[in-house]
Design an enzyme around this catalytic site. Structure first.
Site, short mmCIF file in Angstrom:
data_model
loop_
_atom_site.label_atom_id
_atom_site.label_comp_id
_atom_site.label_asym_id
_atom_site.label_seq_id
_atom_site.Cartn_x
_atom_site.Cartn_y
_atom_site.Cartn_z
N ALA A 1 0.88 -1.45 0.07
CA ALA A 1 0.02 0.04 -0.06
C ALA A 1 0.77 1.49 0.03
O ALA A 1 0.29 2.32 -0.27
CB ALA A 1 -0.75 -0.18 1.25
N MET A 2 2.30 1.08 0.43
CA MET A 2 3.00 2.18 0.41
C MET A 2 3.19 2.79 -1.23
O MET A 2 3.87 2.15 -1.99
CB MET A 2 4.26 2.24 1.10
#
Lengths: 514, 109
Positions: free
Chosen positions: B85-86
């Site tokens: 998700a980063m």
């Protein structure tokens, strides 16, 4: 990687591309023309359920001046090299910094990041594309200008130019961002530099105060489009009000959205509630304080019983209505009375203010967004399924209770069919609602990737059949959405494209326009 | 005719030059510019951490990364490539020198 590039623009040979790259380097310098896999890695990662290789750029150009951009488009015309322009590149969930089509050259304007002007008295700003909300927020705070920003959830790392040009929204009274845009400078495909509205007139000082100018209003054709490269952008800022009063109203049943919307609509249309009210489903807010794994394991969408338990455990409504009042104490007092009377007619509504809910993580970040304070707390959504998969499904709805219930039910049913959760919210405009659903999935899980793609495709097909259009979409589905608006709109867009960019060098594929 | 001095945001990306902007001569916005003719530059690793990383890694959105002695090289790789998700961060956002500094800051704090 067959040759020296990780990808090539469609129809351009490696030899021709070599020449173009050499000329780009002549303009920008060696360090600002990126072609190696390592340099381009940050441009490739997307959250979409398609292989990242389908959106791999051939190169990235980092430009800082209008003159550089004019020369770049000259080279692109000469060699038929397509460029995909980005500003901060943080349109996460809509495609990020990656181009629409494999092989396009990214024109990265992040370093073109000057704040050219902020006028305290007239409350406007003029900025370049690379300016982030964080940069502008700090600029205003350091100078104590007493002006507020409106931004989307990625706030600090995104910026006003890209967000507004993609017709994004925020949460303050200035939340419909394009409505508050005022004046652009645009480099056209032929290298001409157009200033829209009053900006075209020599010696005018009204570029950022009067939107319309004379003749056709052109600004709109440079949003969600590929007709030019916006290099300066003016927009209005909100004077900080003396009093800000955020609140949340919780309801405990999904069907209650009918009553919620019917109550809010007159308050919005009459300006009692001035900001973009958000009606957030429990699963949109839950990630700020709960973990999905504590309530459900294995495949499939989270069951309603588990959602109900989450709401009980974490003080959430099934629907959580966030709004705020702004103004003097007297104005806020009067409007608060109207709001509480309107919602107080129902025994379903639970009204909470900062006093009762101020320390709640969901309320806290919502209050920040509604007063233009930076927070990325909404990114908690990405922890819900994990794995970095996200697409925003964003159909527009009438601000009418029966419509919102219908949209919610259809969305939830389709998501459930593919084992995905309904993480949705409605953002209330003046007469419309942006129904914004984060289609979350695990991008490291091939089955979920496949399901997410099919699910999104079905959502678009079903909604368009029902007459619901989406206002914005990620780069993998732009053609499909363009088709839902019918052939005449596509034809007119194409006529404009051919007139303004006959070689098709600017972002081919944006909004389905080539 | 106004001259705008452009400076790059950091080493590895240094660009110095003078650009003449003929079109904006005598317009109000050009006259009213004050100290804004220079683009944004990161001051140090602490600032990058506070204004980018910290928004997630100090708010329980992303994992805690300070105090874990994460190798600087690992931090640099994750920043550039992203991880699940980063998001990834480009050199145009966090230049190579500032990335070195923030990676060192994270490793040692």
């Amino acid at each position: 990687m067959a040759g020296k590039y990780i990808a090539l623009p469609k129809g351009v040979s490696e030899q021709i591309f070599d020449t173009a790259i050499k000329e780009f380097r002549g303009i920008l310098g060696e360090a600002f023309v990126l072609t190696s896999p390592q340099q381009l890695a940050p441009y490739i990662k997307t959250m979409m359920p398609v292989p990242d290789s389908e959106h791999a750029p051939s190169a990235a150009l980092i430009a800082t001046t209008v003159e550089q951009i004019q020369k770049i488009v000259g080279i692109c015309n000469q060699y038929k090299v397509p460029i995909w322009t980005i500003s901060t590149g943080k349109n996460l969930g809509y495609g990020g910094a990656a181009p629409a089509e494999r092989g396009q050259v990214v024109l990265d304007l992040k370093r073109m990041n000057r704040i050219l002007e902020v006028d305290k008295d007239l409350a406007y700003a003029l900025v370049e594309p690379g300016v982030t909300y964080q940069q502008l927020y700090d600029y205003i705070a350091e100078r104590k200008l007493g002006l507020w920003l409106s931004f989307p959830a990625p706030s600090a790392i995104a910026g006003p130019v890209g967000n507004t040009l993609d017709r994004g929204v925020g949460y303050t009274p200035y939340g419909e961002h394009f409505m508050y845009a005022c004046g652009m400078e645009v480099v056209l495909a032929n290298g001409d530099v157009l200033r829209t509205g009053m900006g075209s007139m020599p010696n005018s000082n009204t570029w950022q105060v009067f939107k319309w100018g004379y003749g056709p209003y052109l600004d709109g054709i440079f949003t969600q489009s590929n007709y030019g490269i916006v290099t300066k952008f003016g927009f209005w800022l909100m004077p900080a009000p003396p009093v800000f009063k955020p609140f949340v109203i919780q309801y405990q049943n999904e069907e209650d959205i009918v009553e919620i919307v019917e109550t809010i609509r007159p308050l919005r249309i009459n300006g009692i509630i001035p900001n973009a009210v958000v009606i957030a489903h429990a699963l949109y807010e839950a990630p700020t304080k709960a973990r999905r794994g504590d309530y459900v394991t294995g495949p499939g969408a989270i069951p309603d019983e588990a959602i109900r338990k989450i709401t009980k455990d974490h003080n959430l409504g099934i629907w959580n209505v966030y709004a705020a009042l702004y103004g003097t104490q007297e104005q806020v007092d009067v409007n608060w009375k109207i709001v509480t009377q309107a919602f107080g007619k129902s025994d379903k509504a639970k009204i909470l203010t900062e006093k009762e809910a101020g320390s709640d993580p969901a309320f806290e970040y919502r209050a920040k967004l509604m007063r233009g304070d930076l927070t990325l707390k909404e990114f908690s959504l990405y922890n819900w399924r994990g794995g970095g998969g996200s697409m925003w499904f964003a159909p527009v709805s009438q601000a009418r209770g029966t419509e919102t219930l219908k949209q919610m039910s259809v969305t939830k049913q389709i998501l459930g069919k593919y084992g995905l959760d309904y993480s949705g919210e409605f953002i209330v405009g003046m007469r419309d609602m942006h129904h914004v659903v984060d289609v979350l999935y695990d991008k490291t899980n091939p089955e979920q990737v496949k399901a997410a793609y099919q699910c999104f495709d079905e959502l678009l097909t079903t909604f368009s059949a029902l007459g619901y259009g989406t206002y914005r979409v990620n780069t993998a589905f732009m053609d499909k959405v363009a088709d839902t608006y019918g052939p005449i709109q596509r034809k007119v867009n194409k006529i404009l494209k051919d007139a303004l960019d006959p070689n098709g060098i600017l972002a081919p594929g944006k909004s389905g326009i080539r | 005719m106004r001259k705008i001095i452009l400076r790059g945001t950091a080493s590895g990306f240094l660009l110095a030059g003078t650009v003449t902007v003929g079109l904006v001569a005598n317009t109000a916005w050009a006259q009213s510019q004050n100290d804004s003719s220079v683009g944004f530059e990161w001051k140090d690793g602490t600032e990058v951490y506070a204004k980018v990383c910290g928004h997630c890694h100090e708010t329980k959105v992303g994992p805690v990364i300070r105090g874990r002695h994460l190798p600087a090289a690992y931090v640099r790789t994750i920043v550039r490539d992203g991880l699940r998700a980063m998001p990834s961060f480009r050199s145009s956002e966090i230049d190579d020198t500032s990335l070195e500094k923030v990676a060192e800051y994270i490793s040692k704090n």
